[in-house]
Scaffold this active site. Sequence first.
Site, short mmCIF file in Angstrom:
data_model
loop_
_atom_site.label_atom_id
_atom_site.label_comp_id
_atom_site.label_asym_id
_atom_site.label_seq_id
_atom_site.Cartn_x
_atom_site.Cartn_y
_atom_site.Cartn_z
N ILE A 89 1.08 -1.44 0.45
CA ILE A 89 -0.08 -0.38 0.49
C ILE A 89 0.93 1.26 -0.20
O ILE A 89 1.93 1.51 0.53
CB ILE A 89 -1.07 0.11 0.76
CG1 ILE A 89 -1.14 -1.64 1.44
CG2 ILE A 89 -1.54 0.84 1.11
CD1 ILE A 89 -2.51 -1.31 2.64
N CYS A 90 0.75 1.56 -0.94
CA CYS A 90 0.99 3.51 -0.94
C CYS A 90 0.51 4.31 -0.03
O CYS A 90 -0.45 5.04 -0.92
CB CYS A 90 1.40 3.73 -1.75
SG CYS A 90 2.57 5.76 -2.55
N LEU A 91 0.55 4.50 1.02
CA LEU A 91 0.49 5.60 1.85
C LEU A 91 0.68 6.49 2.95
O LEU A 91 1.39 5.77 3.86
CB LEU A 91 -0.67 4.66 2.46
CG LEU A 91 -1.67 5.60 3.25
CD1 LEU A 91 -2.66 6.47 2.57
CD2 LEU A 91 -2.45 4.18 4.50
#
Lengths: 157, 589
Positions: A89-91
């Site tokens: 996840i890119c967060l």
Amino acid sequence: MQASRARLFKEYKEVQREKVADPDIQLVCDDSNIFKWTALIKGPSETPFEGGVFQLAFSVPEQYPLQPPQVRFLTKIFHPNVHFKTGEICLDILKNAWSPAWTLQSVCRAIIALMAHPEPDSPLNCDSGNLLRSGDVRGYQSMAKMYTRLAAMPKKG
Amino acid sequence: MDDCISSDEDYYDSDRDSLHGLENEDSEIQWVPKGPATKVITKESLLAAQKEDMRRVMDLLSLREYHARTLLIHYRWDVEKLFAVLVEKGKSHLFATAGVTMIENRSNSSSEPSSMVMCDICMEEVHGNDATRVDCGHCFCNSCWTEHFIVKINEGQSRRIRCMAHKCNAICDEAVVRNLVSKRHPDLANKFDRFLLESYIEDNKRVKWCPSTPHCGNAIRVEDDEFCEVECSCGLQFCFSCLSEAHSPCSCLMWELWIKKCRDESETVNWITVHTKPCPKCHKPVEKNGGCNLVSCICGQAFCWLCGGATGREHTWSSISGHSCGRYKEESEQKAERAKRDLYRYMHYHNRYKAHTDSFKLESKLKESIQEKISISEERESMLRDFSWVNNGLSRLFRSRRVLSYSYPFAFYMFGDELFKDEMTEAEREIKQHLFEDQQQQLEANVEKLSKFLEEPFDQYTKDKVMEIRMQVINLSVITDTLCKKMYDCIENDLLGSLELGIHNIAPYKSKGIEKALELSACWNSKANTSDKYPPSDCGTSGGLSECERLTCLNSEENGCSSRKRARAEVVTGNFFDLNLPAEVVDRN
Ligand SMILES: [Zn+2]
Ligand SMILES: [Zn+2]
Ligand SMILES: [Zn+2]
Ligand SMILES: [Zn+2]
Ligand SMILES: [Zn+2]
Ligand SMILES: [Zn+2]
Ligand SMILES: [Zn+2]
């Protein structure tokens, strides 16, 4: 080490209390390892993920909460900020914007928010990001819906 | 008049500087008592240097010290930039971007100690005494804060430790950090302090560590031009911009390429092995010219290029009479020809560069022997007690020799294909190269002459002959200085200046040699005080002036020049009272 255990234990108790309060999130701690958690989150309504249930895997570092947990989707999801193969996840809050004030529960909430509001400009899934960036919202939604149906919904019959 | 000259020569013979040649204002700046624009920052003065800048910010914005530091770290210790942002964007923008938060009413936090506080990090209820509220208003327990600080310090982020609260950009009060960390890890607290202190060097584009090894512990601060050469108080001279040895008039990039090329000596070695063979008689390397395989050495011996064996001189295209090695092979490579040409070119420049570097080393030894000659002369000739012209001439020789040797790698790149192939037309390049080589040759000739005169055994000469040599040395000193300055001008304006490529900058020419950075005193004056002072010789008056006259003159010229940096005043030779001028000229004045 002790601090992270104590904190995770606190979170565990908190989760038990909040279960009723937040029906969208179900956080479960591994029986034998307090640093491994899984979560089941409900796809937010009015999104292509509505009706789906997505499984997340948490891996908590020993420096937690000074350092963020690693989280990834175990359930396949078509979303610009989630790697289609690895579920990464890119967060920002899981990276440099992490603050020790976050909890596993609030991370789940942040991920639900991300599902509803994708950031097509930092895509991990380029196909999905490109669909959105080119303005093909319908294309994106139908792909995302299809994958939700295929991967995140109980098989009928 | 004679007295006047010698006293003046004494005056210049201090170790700070020696020659007073034809100066531009630029180099004059170092001559004035104010000292150079570069400063040595030692371990001891680092704190003072940092405080100085913080003081300016604290005074202007009425801030506490650590807020000033936070701002300055954010703006990389560029006080002017910080002030510019303040003027353009306002105080709140300035503070917000740097992570400075100030809660106006901190009073309500003081009511806490008695009560219990919930720490959002460990989720424990702790006593108010065991929790700390920072400037942004966020409060966590001391144990969590401490952990957080330790992690950040170990991550090397001492200069920007943020609050733990989500989305809070505030930088933590360094006193809080120091206080909490020192309770658990006194060592780490010291490390933290050192990091903060060294931020002044590491995050500051005007300050750099001296590149000496083993490290002298000093840093150098320059005031305005980062393209300069400095001498640290440890004695090391270096280019401030790239931290390698002082290399002007080469640009940093040229120097880097040149060093690499020279290190790659194999190129030359290869060439020698591929293109020359030792003569079977005298063993000197002999180069093959043309396609014929019968080569002859300057000693007169002919030999076969293919096998190296000695032969007679009778030969046809494919065989040498009386010799049968049969290893003839047509050498038909244009590629080799080209490589050879490139190599020739490199060797041409390298040989000259090396020759001057070697002379420089030899002449450094001259310094000792010349001191002997001076003391002998001084005892012998009571009439000519002043021999400062020898030392002055020697310093001039060293400086000019330096310029000369670095001018070769410069020319190698300036007129080669590697860097500027598309920047100039062939014709343009040719003209420029001629122009430059003209200057280079003139300088070379005069440097050699100067060197020759200084090597003369003047301690054994008659008074008249010594006076003659003295005049020559003084004359040649002036000439080489002028030529060096001209060469720098030419490079900066006509050669590099025309390229529109900002990457090649050279340190300005310093007539006095590489500037020695002065130790920064704990209470040095702000530079504003010094920028309006002008050097005495701007007066442009001829003849010997008394110190008093100089000062008057200085005052009257106060408004004379505006740009102290790289100002290029056109100076007419005769207008200065110059100790380097021959006595006759001075007398005429
Ligand atoms: Zn705590
Ligand atoms: Zn805060
Ligand atoms: Zn040094
Ligand atoms: Zn350099
Ligand atoms: Zn020979
Ligand atoms: Zn021949
Ligand atoms: Zn042969």
